[in-house]
Design a protein around this motif. Structure first.
Motif, PDB file in Angstrom:
ATOM      1  N   THR A   1       8.833  -2.146 -11.878  1.00 54.58           N
ATOM      2  CA  THR A   1       7.517  -2.540 -12.371  1.00 54.58           C
ATOM      3  C   THR A   1       7.129  -1.834 -13.664  1.00 54.58           C
ATOM      4  O   THR A   1       6.154  -2.206 -14.303  1.00 54.58           O
ATOM      5  N   GLY A   2       7.867  -0.774 -14.046  1.00 50.95           N
ATOM      6  CA  GLY A   2       7.556  -0.058 -15.282  1.00 50.95           C
ATOM      7  C   GLY A   2       6.701   1.173 -15.089  1.00 50.95           C
ATOM      8  O   GLY A   2       6.379   1.849 -16.064  1.00 50.95           O
ATOM      9  N   VAL A   3       6.322   1.495 -13.845  1.00 46.07           N
ATOM     10  CA  VAL A   3       5.529   2.703 -13.604  1.00 46.07           C
ATOM     11  C   VAL A   3       6.376   3.953 -13.872  1.00 46.07           C
ATOM     12  O   VAL A   3       5.888   4.940 -14.410  1.00 46.07           O
ATOM     13  N   LEU A   4       7.655   3.879 -13.499  1.00 40.06           N
ATOM     14  CA  LEU A   4       8.581   4.985 -13.729  1.00 40.06           C
ATOM     15  C   LEU A   4       9.614   4.613 -14.779  1.00 40.06           C
ATOM     16  O   LEU A   4       9.945   3.436 -14.955  1.00 40.06           O
ATOM     17  N   GLN A   5      10.116   5.625 -15.458  1.00 38.12           N
ATOM     18  CA  GLN A   5      11.229   5.455 -16.376  1.00 38.12           C
ATOM     19  C   GLN A   5      12.428   6.187 -15.799  1.00 38.12           C
ATOM     20  O   GLN A   5      12.300   7.307 -15.308  1.00 38.12           O
TER      21      GLN A   5
ATOM     22  N   LEU B   1      11.665   4.465  -5.572  1.00 40.48           N
ATOM     23  CA  LEU B   1      11.986   4.709  -6.984  1.00 40.48           C
ATOM     24  C   LEU B   1      12.421   3.418  -7.669  1.00 40.48           C
ATOM     25  O   LEU B   1      12.020   3.141  -8.809  1.00 40.48           O
ATOM     26  N   ALA B   2      13.233   2.624  -6.985  1.00 40.40           N
ATOM     27  CA  ALA B   2      13.695   1.364  -7.576  1.00 40.40           C
ATOM     28  C   ALA B   2      12.527   0.408  -7.789  1.00 40.40           C
ATOM     29  O   ALA B   2      12.434  -0.249  -8.845  1.00 40.40           O
ATOM     30  N   ALA B   3      11.629   0.324  -6.812  1.00 43.27           N
ATOM     31  CA  ALA B   3      10.493  -0.595  -6.929  1.00 43.27           C
ATOM     32  C   ALA B   3       9.573  -0.185  -8.075  1.00 43.27           C
ATOM     33  O   ALA B   3       9.124  -1.026  -8.862  1.00 43.27           O
TER      34      ALA B   3
ATOM     35  N   ASP C   1      20.257   9.826 -13.391  1.00 43.40           N
ATOM     36  CA  ASP C   1      19.577   9.631 -12.109  1.00 43.40           C
ATOM     37  C   ASP C   1      18.354  10.510 -11.942  1.00 43.40           C
ATOM     38  O   ASP C   1      18.158  11.182 -10.927  1.00 43.40           O
ATOM     39  N   ARG C   2      17.493  10.488 -12.964  1.00 40.84           N
ATOM     40  CA  ARG C   2      16.191  11.144 -12.891  1.00 40.84           C
ATOM     41  C   ARG C   2      15.127  10.137 -13.303  1.00 40.84           C
ATOM     42  O   ARG C   2      15.402   9.200 -14.047  1.00 40.84           O
ATOM     43  N   TRP C   3      13.925  10.378 -12.826  1.00 42.09           N
ATOM     44  CA  TRP C   3      12.818   9.472 -13.106  1.00 42.09           C
ATOM     45  C   TRP C   3      11.621  10.280 -13.592  1.00 42.09           C
ATOM     46  O   TRP C   3      11.426  11.429 -13.200  1.00 42.09           O
ATOM     47  N   SER C   4      10.812   9.653 -14.450  1.00 45.12           N
ATOM     48  CA  SER C   4       9.582  10.307 -14.893  1.00 45.12           C
ATOM     49  C   SER C   4       8.474   9.275 -14.978  1.00 45.12           C
ATOM     50  O   SER C   4       8.724   8.083 -15.195  1.00 45.12           O
ATOM     51  N   VAL C   5       7.250   9.744 -14.796  1.00 47.46           N
ATOM     52  CA  VAL C   5       6.066   8.903 -14.943  1.00 47.46           C
ATOM     53  C   VAL C   5       5.675   8.898 -16.412  1.00 47.46           C
ATOM     54  O   VAL C   5       5.592   9.958 -17.039  1.00 47.46           O
TER      55      VAL C   5
ATOM     56  N   ASP D   1       0.818  -1.221   0.000  1.00 43.62           N
ATOM     57  CA  ASP D   1       0.000   0.000   0.000  1.00 43.62           C
ATOM     58  C   ASP D   1       0.848   1.266   0.000  1.00 43.62           C
ATOM     59  O   ASP D   1       0.527   2.243  -0.692  1.00 43.62           O
ATOM     60  N   THR D   2       1.929   1.275   0.791  1.00 37.88           N
ATOM     61  CA  THR D   2       2.746   2.488   0.870  1.00 37.88           C
ATOM     62  C   THR D   2       3.404   2.806  -0.469  1.00 37.88           C
ATOM     63  O   THR D   2       3.494   3.968  -0.866  1.00 37.88           O
ATOM     64  N   THR D   3       3.848   1.758  -1.188  1.00 34.19           N
ATOM     65  CA  THR D   3       4.493   1.989  -2.484  1.00 34.19           C
ATOM     66  C   THR D   3       3.475   2.437  -3.522  1.00 34.19           C
ATOM     67  O   THR D   3       3.738   3.338  -4.329  1.00 34.19           O
ATOM     68  N   ALA D   4       2.290   1.812  -3.508  1.00 34.09           N
ATOM     69  CA  ALA D   4       1.242   2.198  -4.459  1.00 34.09           C
ATOM     70  C   ALA D   4       0.798   3.638  -4.211  1.00 34.09           C
ATOM     71  O   ALA D   4       0.585   4.409  -5.163  1.00 34.09           O
ATOM     72  N   ARG D   5       0.678   4.013  -2.947  1.00 36.63           N
ATOM     73  CA  ARG D   5       0.283   5.399  -2.631  1.00 36.63           C
ATOM     74  C   ARG D   5       1.390   6.368  -3.028  1.00 36.63           C
ATOM     75  O   ARG D   5       1.122   7.475  -3.503  1.00 36.63           O
ATOM     76  N   ALA D   6       2.629   5.952  -2.860  1.00 34.25           N
ATOM     77  CA  ALA D   6       3.747   6.795  -3.274  1.00 34.25           C
ATOM     78  C   ALA D   6       3.681   7.067  -4.775  1.00 34.25           C
ATOM     79  O   ALA D   6       3.964   8.183  -5.228  1.00 34.25           O
ATOM     80  N   ALA D   7       3.287   6.073  -5.556  1.00 35.94           N
ATOM     81  CA  ALA D   7       3.189   6.261  -7.008  1.00 35.94           C
ATOM     82  C   ALA D   7       2.176   7.350  -7.348  1.00 35.94           C
ATOM     83  O   ALA D   7       2.399   8.153  -8.261  1.00 35.94           O
ATOM     84  N   THR D   8       1.070   7.402  -6.616  1.00 36.54           N
ATOM     85  CA  THR D   8       0.063   8.434  -6.899  1.00 36.54           C
ATOM     86  C   THR D   8       0.583   9.819  -6.523  1.00 36.54           C
ATOM     87  O   THR D   8       0.278  10.807  -7.192  1.00 36.54           O
ATOM     88  N   TYR D   9       1.400   9.922  -5.464  1.00 40.18           N
ATOM     89  CA  TYR D   9       1.996  11.210  -5.104  1.00 40.18           C
ATOM     90  C   TYR D   9       2.960  11.678  -6.185  1.00 40.18           C
ATOM     91  O   TYR D   9       2.968  12.851  -6.574  1.00 40.18           O
ATOM     92  N   LEU D  10       3.795  10.750  -6.661  1.00 41.18           N
ATOM     93  CA  LEU D  10       4.804  11.124  -7.659  1.00 41.18           C
ATOM     94  C   LEU D  10       4.148  11.543  -8.966  1.00 41.18           C
ATOM     95  O   LEU D  10       4.720  12.332  -9.725  1.00 41.18           O
ATOM     96  N   ALA D  11       2.948  11.027  -9.247  1.00 40.62           N
ATOM     97  CA  ALA D  11       2.245  11.405 -10.477  1.00 40.62           C
ATOM     98  C   ALA D  11       1.815  12.863 -10.460  1.00 40.62           C
ATOM     99  O   ALA D  11       1.520  13.432 -11.516  1.00 40.62           O
ATOM    100  N   MET D  12       1.786  13.494  -9.298  1.00 39.23           N
ATOM    101  CA  MET D  12       1.427  14.917  -9.216  1.00 39.23           C
ATOM    102  C   MET D  12       2.544  15.813  -9.741  1.00 39.23           C
ATOM    103  O   MET D  12       2.327  16.990 -10.010  1.00 39.23           O
ATOM    104  N   HIS D  13       3.747  15.245  -9.847  1.00 35.15           N
ATOM    105  CA  HIS D  13       4.896  16.012 -10.327  1.00 35.15           C
ATOM    106  C   HIS D  13       4.915  15.978 -11.849  1.00 35.15           C
ATOM    107  O   HIS D  13       4.973  14.906 -12.445  1.00 35.15           O
ATOM    108  N   PRO D  14       4.893  17.130 -12.531  1.00 39.60           N
ATOM    109  CA  PRO D  14       4.738  17.132 -13.994  1.00 39.60           C
ATOM    110  C   PRO D  14       6.030  16.959 -14.783  1.00 39.60           C
ATOM    111  O   PRO D  14       5.989  16.924 -16.009  1.00 39.60           O
TER     112      PRO D  14
END
Length: 668
Positions: free
Chosen positions: A300-304, A294-296, A309-313, A258-271
């Motif tokens: 799974t492919g949610v982030l690139q 970020l690694a998790a 050392d940067r990530w994007s949704v 749950d914590t990782t899934a919720r984290a994904a929704t928070y990170l999606a707010m970043h454009p």
């Protein structure tokens, strides 16, 4: 006598006694070769396209320019990254996503990455510097979400360079620029099966796998998410309603803690692109926990992830993530994005110009408190502060645009807090739309002081003198409506600058006098010093050289007497002092006395040394020119002009042609 020793790490210089004015210049270390491409992923069934690119590379008659079209998630970026990885690029690989920033900001970021920290203000000159730099490079460039026109500007021009652009459609216009265009088809079922097989240690039974493949629509992204889902479920079920990426994302997040899934929704707010510190701030966790999340999510492919050392949704994933978030989570997520950039921007400004007048005075205190609470310091040098803003520039525009759409005050606060950075770097293609979005938010929030500061920012980046005047007048009107004394003083300064540009010297001098008066009333010595210098320049343009000289001398002494002098502004006042002194002597039809010339020469040489230490290359070049003007030794004059020319050419500044002409005259 001046002795200059330029050394490298493998040369030692030993001396018993050293006399005279000796400077040791250490060469700047070479910048690292940029490797900005996203990481390589498992790659299947694109041999036809990579073979096409290999053939095009082999028969090229100059740089290879190719557009790759196809729907989102089809693997356009992946095929470009894969092909680039099969070739050597000694000078690096560069990447940009034009859905998040503009071409000029991209060019400036790339030139910084290639070792050019000081760039001209004129966008046309930035483009010319890019073409000059890439003409003899072996470089690869990847541009996502491009247009043919943008690609033609951003692609490198050297014969050993390649540029690939991706978009969903309409890249055929590249052909008119000498490029090529190819279309990416979906993966066939066999290739999709191979991709899922390659991502799983234990592939599911054939019937399950066939059903899973049928739901992907041939999209590699969907296949990747499907593989992640299959890895988590021993008895997966697919229904026709789950044939879209959104459904795959839902199943994937349901399988995560749950914590990782919720984290994904928070990170999606970043454009834009995420960093580890930004992620830690958005999730309110320590950097080590942010790295784990970020690694998790990358696995799974949610982030690139990119190589820097940067990530994007992924664009296809973001709507599904945001849809899963509660209203409270969305508000809190956006608030954390806003707070992160507000406080970091305040820390940047505190390093670059701690004395600058700001509307958002609260942010600097909040930034210092946040660093004390974390037990860390974000930036220890001015260079680190500039580097952070340079790296975040592509993200600042979408962040401010999002905040403006949501009518959050941080939209105008960021324009205020990064004022010195934008003045230093002049990224016009980003700053103009960013300030426009900030102005919209300030107006909607009915904050006249904020409206004033953003109009002031817009005046500084205006395309024409008439636009500059319009914004400067609007800034003063807003400040007066807010009864903001400090703003009114700077508003008159802005109008004085605008009228000087228009050649209306009398009006310029009136407004600059008013600015001096108001700064004096406020007891703001730094502001008073700057206004005295500007007024002196206006009076000199008006022909009142004697009074101008009195004021500029007073300005220089005021600055020198401050407890912590601003050396950059001191160099500006030194330059004005020299110019006004020469104009005053010419008005009196006389030459400078030996004493006057010697005193001014010492001021100019001090300015050269200080600007060299501070890395203010353009101001350093101008001080070299002042030394050349004042010296009576022809060899010294040529030497100083050559030093100025080298710096102007390094910056790609138009003053280089003027200095070159002066040297030609001296040689004739």
């Amino acid at each position: 006598m001046t002795n200059t020793i330029t050394s490298s790490s493998h040369v030692a210089v030993q001396a018993r006694d050293v006399h005279g004015n000796v400077h040791v210049q250490y060469p700047n270390p070479a910048p690292p070769v940029p490797r900005q491409l996203p990481a390589r992923r498992l790659f299947v069934d694109r041999e036809r396209i990579t073979a096409y690119l290999d053939q095009a590379w082999a028969v090229r008659h100059g740089p290879l320019w190719v557009g790759v079209e196809g729907p989102s998630g089809i693997g356009k970026t992946a095929v470009a990254v894969e092909w680039a990885a099969r070739h050597a690029w000694p000078n690096g690989c560069l990447h940009a996503d034009l859905s998040r920033t503009g071409p000029e900001a991209v060019l400036r970021g790339w030139l910084h990455a290639l070792g050019h920290p000081h760039l001209p203000e004129d966008p046309a000159q930035v483009e010319a510097l890019w073409r000059t730099l890439t003409a003899d490079k072996h470089l690869f460039v990847l541009i996502d979400n491009a247009t043919p026109e943008d690609a033609a500007v951003l692609f490198p021009v050297g014969d050993e360079c390649a540029g690939l652009a991706t978009a969903q459609a309409q890249l055929w216009g590249l052909v008119a620029h000498g490029g090529r265009c190819i279309h990416m088809p979906p993966l066939d079922p066999q290739a999709t099966t191979a991709l899922i097989h390659g991502l799983l240690d234990d592939p599911p039974p054939t019937p399950v796998l066939e059903t899973a493949v049928a739901t992907t629509g041939g999209l590699p992204l969907a296949a990747t998410l499907t593989a992640a889902y299959l890895a988590e479920h021993t008895n997966p079920r697919f229904t026709p309603q789950e044939e879209h990426v959104t459904a795959h994302v839902d199943r994937l997040l349901d399988a995560l803690p749950d914590t990782t899934a919720r984290a994904a929704t928070y990170l999606a707010m970043h454009p834009g692109h995420l960093t580890n510190p930004c992620t830690a701030a958005l999730l309110d966790v320590v950097p080590e926990e942010a790295a784990r999340v970020l690694a998790a999510l990358t696995e799974t492919g949610v982030l690139q992830r990119t190589e820097d050392d940067r990530w994007s949704v992924h664009d296809q994933v973001r709507p599904a993530l945001i849809q899963r978030a509660t209203t409270d989570d969305r508000v809190q997520g956006v608030g954390r994005v806003a707070r992160y950039y507000r406080l970091r921007s305040a820390a940047v400004e505190d390093h670059l110009n701690p004395w600058r007048y700001r509307i958002d005075n609260e942010a600097a205190g909040l930034a210092r408190n946040a660093q004390r609470e974390q037990g860390t310091v974000w930036f220890t040098t001015e260079g680190e502060a500039l580097a952070w803003a340079d790296a975040e520039l592509p993200t600042l525009l979408p962040v401010v645009a999002m905040l403006a759409d949501l009518l959050r005050p941080e939209a105008w606060q960021l324009a205020d807090l990064l004022g010195t950075y934008f003045n230093r770097r002049r990224p016009l293609e980003v700053s103009r739309p960013l300030f426009a979005a900030s102005l919209r938010a300030a107006q909607e929030l009915e904050n006249p002081a904020a409206v004033g500061i953003v109009h002031r920012r817009l005046a500084l980046v205006a395309e024409t003198p008439e636009q500059k005047l319009e914004h400067a007048q609007a800034a003063l009107d807003a400040y007066e409506a807010a009864e903001h004394r400090a703003g009114i003083a700077t508003g008159h300064e802005g109008l004085g600058d605008a009228y000087l540009d228009l050649g209306d010297i009398d009006r310029a001098v009136w407004h600059l006098r008013e600015s001096v008066r108001l700064h004096g009333q406020r007891g703001h010595r730094r502001g008073l010093f700057m206004q005295l210098r500007k007024l002196a320049e206006g009076l000199s343009a008006q022909g009142t050289h004697g009074q101008a000289l009195e004021l500029v001398v007073r300005a220089h002494r005021t600055q020198a007497g401050l407890e912590v002098p601003d050396r950059y502004q001191m160099a500006r006042s030194a330059s004005a002092l020299i110019e006004v002194s020469l104009a005053h002597a010419a008005e009196e039809d006389r030459v400078l006395t030996v004493g006057e010339r010697s005193a001014l020469l010492m001021i100019a040489q001090t300015g050269v040394a200080q600007m060299s230490e501070d890395g203010a290359l353009h101001r350093q070049a101008q001080m070299h020119e002042k030394v050349a003007t004042l010296t009576t030794d022809p060899e010294h004059e040529r030497s100083e002009l050559h030093a100025a020319l080298a710096l102007h050419e390094q910056l790609g500044h138009p003053d280089a042609s003027r200095v070159r002409s002066q040297l030609d005259v001296l040689s004739s």
